[in-house]
Motif scaffolding. Structure first.
Motif, PDB file in Angstrom:
ATOM      1  N   PHE A 118      -9.208   2.086  -2.906  1.00 63.10           N
ATOM      2  CA  PHE A 118      -7.813   2.330  -2.185  1.00 63.10           C
ATOM      3  C   PHE A 118      -7.263   1.379  -1.169  1.00 63.10           C
ATOM      4  O   PHE A 118      -7.526   1.553   0.044  1.00 63.10           O
ATOM      5  N   ALA A 119      -6.006   0.685  -1.324  1.00 61.43           N
ATOM      6  CA  ALA A 119      -5.698  -0.331   0.147  1.00 61.43           C
ATOM      7  C   ALA A 119      -4.360   0.718   0.489  1.00 61.43           C
ATOM      8  O   ALA A 119      -3.871   0.715   0.217  1.00 61.43           O
ATOM      9  N   ASP A 121      -2.214   2.171   3.038  1.00 62.58           N
ATOM     10  CA  ASP A 121      -0.763   1.391   4.447  1.00 62.58           C
ATOM     11  C   ASP A 121      -0.766   1.830   5.433  1.00 62.58           C
ATOM     12  O   ASP A 121      -0.294   1.835   6.140  1.00 62.58           O
ATOM     13  N   SER A 122      -0.551   3.041   4.987  1.00 60.57           N
ATOM     14  CA  SER A 122       0.181   4.478   5.747  1.00 60.57           C
ATOM     15  C   SER A 122      -0.004   5.908   5.060  1.00 60.57           C
ATOM     16  O   SER A 122      -0.364   6.217   4.123  1.00 60.57           O
ATOM     17  N   HIS A 123       0.620   6.738   6.480  1.00 60.34           N
ATOM     18  CA  HIS A 123       0.291   7.850   5.505  1.00 60.34           C
ATOM     19  C   HIS A 123       1.114   9.428   6.195  1.00 60.34           C
ATOM     20  O   HIS A 123       1.945   8.716   7.718  1.00 60.34           O
ATOM     21  N   LYS A 124       1.649  10.349   6.052  1.00 61.19           N
ATOM     22  CA  LYS A 124       2.871  10.987   6.209  1.00 61.19           C
ATOM     23  C   LYS A 124       2.016  12.391   6.068  1.00 61.19           C
ATOM     24  O   LYS A 124       1.740  12.559   5.708  1.00 61.19           O
TER      25      LYS A 124
ATOM     26  N   PHE B  92      -2.728  11.132  -2.308  1.00 65.00           N
ATOM     27  CA  PHE B  92      -2.612   9.557  -2.184  1.00 65.00           C
ATOM     28  C   PHE B  92      -1.600   9.137  -3.930  1.00 65.00           C
ATOM     29  O   PHE B  92      -2.236  10.155  -4.185  1.00 65.00           O
ATOM     30  N   LYS B  95       2.214   3.321  -4.123  1.00 67.31           N
ATOM     31  CA  LYS B  95       2.996   2.493  -3.570  1.00 67.31           C
ATOM     32  C   LYS B  95       4.051   2.120  -5.303  1.00 67.31           C
ATOM     33  O   LYS B  95       5.771   1.632  -5.367  1.00 67.31           O
ATOM     34  N   LYS B 101      -3.868  10.101  -6.757  1.00 60.28           N
ATOM     35  CA  LYS B 101      -5.909  10.096  -6.360  1.00 60.28           C
ATOM     36  C   LYS B 101      -5.813  11.523  -5.364  1.00 60.28           C
ATOM     37  O   LYS B 101      -4.998  11.846  -4.611  1.00 60.28           O
ATOM     38  N   ILE B 103      -6.655  13.988  -2.763  1.00 61.72           N
ATOM     39  CA  ILE B 103      -7.126  14.440  -1.478  1.00 61.72           C
ATOM     40  C   ILE B 103      -7.989  15.366  -1.584  1.00 61.72           C
ATOM     41  O   ILE B 103      -6.460  16.562  -0.874  1.00 61.72           O
ATOM     42  N   HIS B 104      -8.546  15.646  -0.982  1.00 58.90           N
ATOM     43  CA  HIS B 104      -8.912  17.946  -1.160  1.00 58.90           C
ATOM     44  C   HIS B 104      -9.418  17.755   0.366  1.00 58.90           C
ATOM     45  O   HIS B 104     -10.028  19.248   0.514  1.00 58.90           O
ATOM     46  N   PHE B 125       1.381  16.259   3.207  1.00 56.70           N
ATOM     47  CA  PHE B 125       0.365  15.266   3.714  1.00 56.70           C
ATOM     48  C   PHE B 125       0.429  13.785   2.369  1.00 56.70           C
ATOM     49  O   PHE B 125       0.230  14.444   1.417  1.00 56.70           O
ATOM     50  N   GLU B 126       0.373  13.175   2.607  1.00 55.16           N
ATOM     51  CA  GLU B 126       0.735  12.330   1.699  1.00 55.16           C
ATOM     52  C   GLU B 126       0.121  10.434   2.367  1.00 55.16           C
ATOM     53  O   GLU B 126       0.532   9.834   2.977  1.00 55.16           O
ATOM     54  N   ILE B 127      -0.610  10.384   1.638  1.00 54.87           N
ATOM     55  CA  ILE B 127      -1.228   8.805   1.692  1.00 54.87           C
ATOM     56  C   ILE B 127      -0.543   7.239   0.775  1.00 54.87           C
ATOM     57  O   ILE B 127      -0.696   8.224  -0.378  1.00 54.87           O
ATOM     58  N   TYR B 128      -0.377   6.680   1.181  1.00 54.15           N
ATOM     59  CA  TYR B 128       0.923   5.183   0.541  1.00 54.15           C
ATOM     60  C   TYR B 128      -0.255   4.482   0.598  1.00 54.15           C
ATOM     61  O   TYR B 128      -0.767   3.855   1.894  1.00 54.15           O
ATOM     62  N   GLY B 129      -0.312   3.509  -0.483  1.00 53.47           N
ATOM     63  CA  GLY B 129      -0.745   2.369  -0.108  1.00 53.47           C
ATOM     64  C   GLY B 129      -0.757   1.600  -1.875  1.00 53.47           C
ATOM     65  O   GLY B 129       0.371   1.979  -2.325  1.00 53.47           O
ATOM     66  N   LEU B 130      -1.698   1.069  -1.692  1.00 55.15           N
ATOM     67  CA  LEU B 130      -2.090   0.461  -3.723  1.00 55.15           C
ATOM     68  C   LEU B 130      -3.779   0.853  -4.202  1.00 55.15           C
ATOM     69  O   LEU B 130      -3.753   1.162  -3.530  1.00 55.15           O
ATOM     70  N   CYS B 131      -3.112   1.259  -5.208  1.00 56.73           N
ATOM     71  CA  CYS B 131      -4.595   1.958  -6.179  1.00 56.73           C
ATOM     72  C   CYS B 131      -5.200   0.329  -6.603  1.00 56.73           C
ATOM     73  O   CYS B 131      -4.589  -0.477  -6.749  1.00 56.73           O
TER      74      CYS B 131
END
Lengths: 135, 135
Positions: A118-119, A121-124, B92, B95, B101, B103-104, B125-131
């Motif tokens: 996965f690419a 690019d940010s997290h919260k 994850f 966007k 996906k 995350i454990h 807690f969330e991670i953003y990007g491209l699948c």
DNA sequence: TTACAAATCGTAATGATTACGATAAAATAA
DNA sequence: TTATTTTATCGTAATCATTACGATTTGTAA
């Protein structure tokens, strides 16, 4: 980030210095709190009667873009606070007053492994609840 | 959560079974994706021409309230997905397509210590990007 | 099948945010 | 200082997601 640093940053990027901008920056630099556009409007109104929405929102976005403010969404509204420019960290955020407390544990380090394809690019990572004063 | 479990849950709580509700649940149960109210409307419209906003939003909120859906905010819009009912975890989120996906790794365990005087009631807690598919 | 509560429709209202033409103010150069 | 140019602001309307509501329809249980 303090008021002076923010003003210098604006100037270096070619934006003009105005009284309103200085006051907006003062408003945010005075506290470790997330505030809404409306909070800012309420603060500005007494000194600048008739201040436009355009000015409020345009400056909030500009300041976010140049790195003076950081932003998050709480119950459907955008909230802003002065950008933290020291080491990477996260926040506990009080749902009532928006006050923040730094959290110096970042979960990302141990996670990148799990997300190789996965690419990112940010997290919260934010924790919500009530601060001691609001309980 | 699957379609049958969701329908049973609704029934047990005294809510009526309707074709629209079943279709809404099917829509969400078919994928591990966050979708907006508008996505749902687009999906429903062909089968229920003239379906009301009220129906879309009322059911989204009801389903969230009874625990069929979970929700988050992405770029100023509420997004919904089928609730994960197994062990606590995070996501994850792509966007582009909203796919998730699991995350454990949950950072909270090691953090409560730091926040003794705060009343924590939730965390994000969330991670953003491209699948992979959207890259 | 009837009756009642709940669900849906059609549409208007709300609230935050964005947009825009006209005017004012700051920065820069002469 | 003054003139010129560029940016900022005003006043207000438009947009967009979401919520609200009276009227109507539909499930459900007796």
């Amino acid at each position: 980030m303090n008021v002076q640093e923010a003003l210098t940053l604006l100037k270096n990027k070619g934006y003009k210095h105005t009284g309103k901008r200085e006051d907006i920056i003062s408003f945010f630099s005075s506290e470790n709190r997330y505030r809404t556009a409306k909070d800012l409007l309420n603060y500005m109104e007494p000194n600048y009667q008739g201040i436009s929405f355009d000015t409020i929102y345009r400056n909030l976005h500009l300041f976010h873009e140049v790195g003076i403010l950081e932003t998050t969404e709480l119950n459907g509204e955008k909230h802003f606070r002065m950008k933290c420019d020291h080491q990477h960290h996260h926040h506990f955020i009080c749902k009532d007053c928006g006050i923040t407390k730094e959290i110096h544990k970042c979960p990302m380090d141990e996670i990148e492994e799990e997300l190789k394809s996965f690419a990112i690019d940010s997290h919260k990572f934010e924790i919500y609840g009530l601060c001691p004063a609001c309980q």
